[in-house]
Design a protein around this motif. Structure first.
Motif, PDB file in Angstrom:
ATOM      1  N   GLY A  95      13.607 -22.999 -26.695  1.00  0.00           N
ATOM      2  CA  GLY A  95      13.241 -24.363 -27.045  1.00  0.00           C
ATOM      3  C   GLY A  95      11.965 -24.339 -27.849  1.00  0.00           C
ATOM      4  N   HIS A  96      11.408 -25.525 -28.122  1.00  0.00           N
ATOM      5  CA  HIS A  96      10.231 -25.596 -28.975  1.00  0.00           C
ATOM      6  C   HIS A  96       8.946 -25.418 -28.176  1.00  0.00           C
ATOM      7  CE1 HIS A  96      13.244 -27.150 -31.671  1.00  0.00           C
ATOM      8  NE2 HIS A  96      12.403 -26.920 -32.656  1.00  0.00           N
ATOM      9  N   ALA A  97       8.149 -24.452 -28.582  1.00  0.00           N
ATOM     10  CA  ALA A  97       6.872 -24.194 -27.919  1.00  0.00           C
ATOM     11  C   ALA A  97       5.780 -24.117 -28.971  1.00  0.00           C
ATOM     12  CB  ALA A  97       6.955 -22.882 -27.144  1.00  0.00           C
ATOM     13  N   PRO A  98       4.549 -24.533 -28.624  1.00  0.00           N
ATOM     14  CA  PRO A  98       3.465 -24.466 -29.599  1.00  0.00           C
ATOM     15  C   PRO A  98       3.053 -23.022 -29.885  1.00  0.00           C
ATOM     16  CG  PRO A  98       2.642 -25.260 -27.499  1.00  0.00           C
ATOM     17  CD  PRO A  98       4.121 -25.131 -27.349  1.00  0.00           C
ATOM     18  N   SER A  99       2.624 -22.778 -31.121  1.00  0.00           N
ATOM     19  CA  SER A  99       2.191 -21.440 -31.507  1.00  0.00           C
ATOM     20  C   SER A  99       0.804 -21.145 -30.929  1.00  0.00           C
ATOM     21  CB  SER A  99       2.135 -21.341 -33.028  1.00  0.00           C
ATOM     22  OG  SER A  99       1.190 -22.295 -33.515  1.00  0.00           O
ATOM     23  N   PHE A 100       0.088 -22.204 -30.563  1.00  0.00           N
ATOM     24  CA  PHE A 100      -1.268 -22.049 -30.060  1.00  0.00           C
ATOM     25  C   PHE A 100      -1.523 -23.162 -29.063  1.00  0.00           C
ATOM     26  CE2 PHE A 100      -5.766 -23.227 -30.285  1.00  0.00           C
ATOM     27  CZ  PHE A 100      -6.388 -22.007 -30.097  1.00  0.00           C
ATOM     28  N   TYR A 101      -2.195 -22.856 -27.944  1.00  0.00           N
ATOM     29  CA  TYR A 101      -2.538 -23.912 -27.005  1.00  0.00           C
ATOM     30  C   TYR A 101      -3.822 -23.555 -26.278  1.00  0.00           C
ATOM     31  CZ  TYR A 101      -2.231 -27.705 -23.707  1.00  0.00           C
ATOM     32  OH  TYR A 101      -2.509 -28.845 -22.997  1.00  0.00           O
ATOM     33  N   SER A 102      -4.761 -24.451 -26.329  1.00  0.00           N
ATOM     34  CA  SER A 102      -6.049 -24.182 -25.709  1.00  0.00           C
ATOM     35  C   SER A 102      -6.453 -25.373 -24.834  1.00  0.00           C
ATOM     36  CB  SER A 102      -7.078 -23.925 -26.815  1.00  0.00           C
ATOM     37  OG  SER A 102      -8.358 -24.264 -26.367  1.00  0.00           O
ATOM     38  N   VAL A 103      -6.889 -25.078 -23.627  1.00  0.00           N
ATOM     39  CA  VAL A 103      -7.379 -26.116 -22.720  1.00  0.00           C
ATOM     40  C   VAL A 103      -8.811 -25.779 -22.345  1.00  0.00           C
ATOM     41  CG1 VAL A 103      -6.965 -27.411 -20.602  1.00  0.00           C
ATOM     42  CG2 VAL A 103      -5.102 -26.126 -21.638  1.00  0.00           C
ATOM     43  N   ALA A 104      -9.698 -26.728 -22.541  1.00  0.00           N
ATOM     44  CA  ALA A 104     -11.077 -26.540 -22.103  1.00  0.00           C
ATOM     45  C   ALA A 104     -11.452 -27.770 -21.290  1.00  0.00           C
ATOM     46  CB  ALA A 104     -12.002 -26.390 -23.301  1.00  0.00           C
ATOM     47  N   ALA A 105     -12.226 -27.591 -20.229  1.00  0.00           N
ATOM     48  CA  ALA A 105     -12.617 -28.724 -19.399  1.00  0.00           C
ATOM     49  C   ALA A 105     -13.979 -28.451 -18.788  1.00  0.00           C
ATOM     50  CB  ALA A 105     -11.574 -28.942 -18.307  1.00  0.00           C
TER      51      ALA A 105
END
Lengths: 248, 303
Positions: A95-105
């Motif tokens: 399925g469709h997945a992002p090429s990049f994913y970043s989470v900062a908190a």
């Protein structure tokens, strides 16, 4: 059923009665140009919390920043031993997945929100990346490989919040970026509720010779091929001539 | 110094690429092989997507072969007539090979077939060359001054359509060279290489050409076959990375000139032993990759 409805209502209405706090944010750049010597880019995301009333002191304020790269259909291959050698035996279209994913908190996301909110807003990688295929070995492998390559990442204390008003974070975009729109989300959280959210895009694009070569290769393949051969011929001949002169 | 490649869409160190081009160029000049069998796996290793690596190395081989062949033209060590005959077979073979490649790509598993092709052909040719060269070297040591005889009469010399190849000192039928060119062209297209490492031994052992002429002639033929492959890749798959090719060939053309000089100073038997060992090392490496259990069973597919 009833509890779910109340929860949904609460989540929907929450911004209304808590709208006293809003996000105002900006990026150091909303355009990333891939040039010949592109080696990754660092984007500074900063902003402030706008309020009408005094800062509430009974609860903690948190900020979550996510950056999502362009999505594309992912295919995962699995190897197994056949006749003594390791070969790809299975191919799964995930399925469709992002090429990049970043989470900062400001804190670990799990401490800020409950899983139901996470599922609704798709904040952690586990929720964002093909969560409907959760448990499938190929999907877990995709997350594992991309996390290993630094394409899926999280920073538990990546956002700095000053005096409950000013916040900033920096997102390091890697060198092997896919072209397209990178959606940046900033979420304001108090008491586990999303008070406000702000969304913007970072455009990643090849420029100059990179753009020109890429377009030529795809739109005028014949000319591109001939040009490649011409350059190869000239380079080969040129080197031969230069060496002849040197030896003389 | 990092450089972003527009087609491969990855950022790599330019000096690493220059170095790779240089090493392969030296080999190309020394042995008359295009070096594709070496540069393609090396590019995978640096992180270039396989499709781009295969197509771009074809382009790079054109440049280093042009550079190499010019040096050989000056020494008059190119059999042009033989080169054209081989080329006719080569182009036909290349076109057939491309068809087979695309058919297998549609069926999946093309990677496996390519790797197996590498292991089998590199293994057989490397082993044959090593054994023969060691034997030749031992013979030369035992009776110094005596040259090995070349005018062995085999079935090759009894076929029709004979033609005189003056530079090679041969008077043989055109059928064996055309067939050699065809088979090599076909394998070259499937394996994404120029095919010099198959061509060189075939010219020595099947056609009986003298080693000095073999290298220049092989390079001459490789130029056109790889140019043809480059065009096919650029036109159908858009996978030729001009930026990558330019960096590789700057290293490559310089290397090819150095290699040609080294090649002229070494004995033919020594050259062949070195090439044989190199071929066997690459074969072993690729073979081990198939046998050793991978640390990650999954991989992300590339289109």
């Amino acid at each position: 059923m009833m509890r779910g409805f109340v929860l949904a209502l609460a989540l929907t209405l929450a911004p209304l009665w808590l709208a006293a706090e809003e996000v105002v944010a900006d990026l150091s750049q909303n355009r990333v140009s891939i040039t010949a010597n592109f080696d990754g880019s660092e984007i500074l995301i900063f902003g402030a919390i706008k309020r009408e009333a005094a800062i509430p002191t009974d609860s903690d304020l948190d900020v979550i920043v996510t950056v999502t790269g362009p999505k594309k259909m992912e295919t995962i291959l699995r190897k197994a031993r056949r006749f003594g050698i390791w070969v790809n035996v299975e191919r799964e279209r995930l399925g469709h997945a992002p090429s990049f994913y970043s989470v900062a908190a400001t804190r670990p996301v799990e401490d800020i929100i409950i899983p139901a909110t996470d599922a609704l807003w798709k904040i952690t990688a586990d929720e964002q990346i093909l969560s409907e295929r959760r448990g499938l070995p190929a999907r877990e492998a995709l997350i594992r490989i991309r996390t290993g390559n630094g394409l899926y990442r999280r920073a538990n204390a990546g956002v700095e919040l000053n005096q409950n008003t000013l916040f900033n974070t920096s997102i390091a975009l890697p060198a092997n970026l896919v072209e397209g729109a990178y959606i940046t989300r900033i979420l304001l959280v108090r008491n586990g509720l999303i008070l406000d959210d702000y969304s913007t895009e970072i455009q990643v694009q090849k420029v100059g010779i990179e753009r020109w070569l890429y377009n030529l290769a795809h739109n005028n393949a014949l000319i591109y091929g001939l040009l490649s051969l011409l350059l190869a011929g000239i380079a080969g001949w040129g080197a031969s001539e230069i060496f002849r002169l040197i030896r003389r | 110094m990092q450089i972003f490649l527009p087609i491969a869409e990855v950022s790599v160190n330019a000096f690493v690429l220059l170095g790779l081009g240089g090493i392969v160029g030296i080999l190309s000049g020394m042995f008359g092989v295009g070096g594709g069998f070496l540069i393609t796996p090396l590019l995978f290793f640096v992180g270039i997507p396989p499709a781009v690596a295969v197509a771009t190395s074809a382009n790079q081989i054109v440049a280093s072969s042009v550079s190499g062949v010019l040096a050989h033209f000056k020494r008059k060590t190119v059999d042009l007539r033989m080169g054209w005959v081989l080329l006719i077979g080569g182009l036909i073979g290349s076109a057939i090979g491309m068809q087979i490649f695309n058919l297998l790509k549609a069926l999946g598993q093309v990677d496996l077939l390519v790797t197996l092709c590498y292991v089998v052909f590199l293994g057989i040719i490397g082993a044959l060359m090593l054994v023969e060269s060691i034997r030749a070297l031992r013979r030369a040591k035992g009776r110094p001054g005596q040259r090995r005889e070349r005018t062995k009469h085999t079935w090759v010399h009894n076929l029709p359509f004979k033609m005189k190849f003056r530079a090679s000192g041969l008077y043989i039928s055109v059928i064996p060279p055309v067939v050699v060119g065809l088979v090599v062209g076909m394998l070259g297209a499937i394996m994404g290489v120029g095919g010099g490492f198959i061509m060189v031994p075939a010219m020595i052992y099947i056609l009986g050409m003298p080693t000095k002429v073999v290298i220049g002639t092989s390079l001459f033929q490789i130029i056109f076959v790889t140019a043809f492959n480059t065009m096919l890749h650029a036109y159908t798959n858009h996978t030729v990375d001009m930026m990558l090719a330019m960096i590789l060939l700057v290293g490559g053309v310089i290397g090819a000139q150095i290699g040609t000089q080294i090649g002229l100073r070494l004995k033919a038997e020594q050259l062949r032993i070195m090439l044989a060992l190199l071929v066997l090392i690459v074969c072993l490496k690729l073979g081990l990759d198939l046998l050793i259990p991978p640390s990650e069973l999954y991989s992300i597919g590339v289109i």
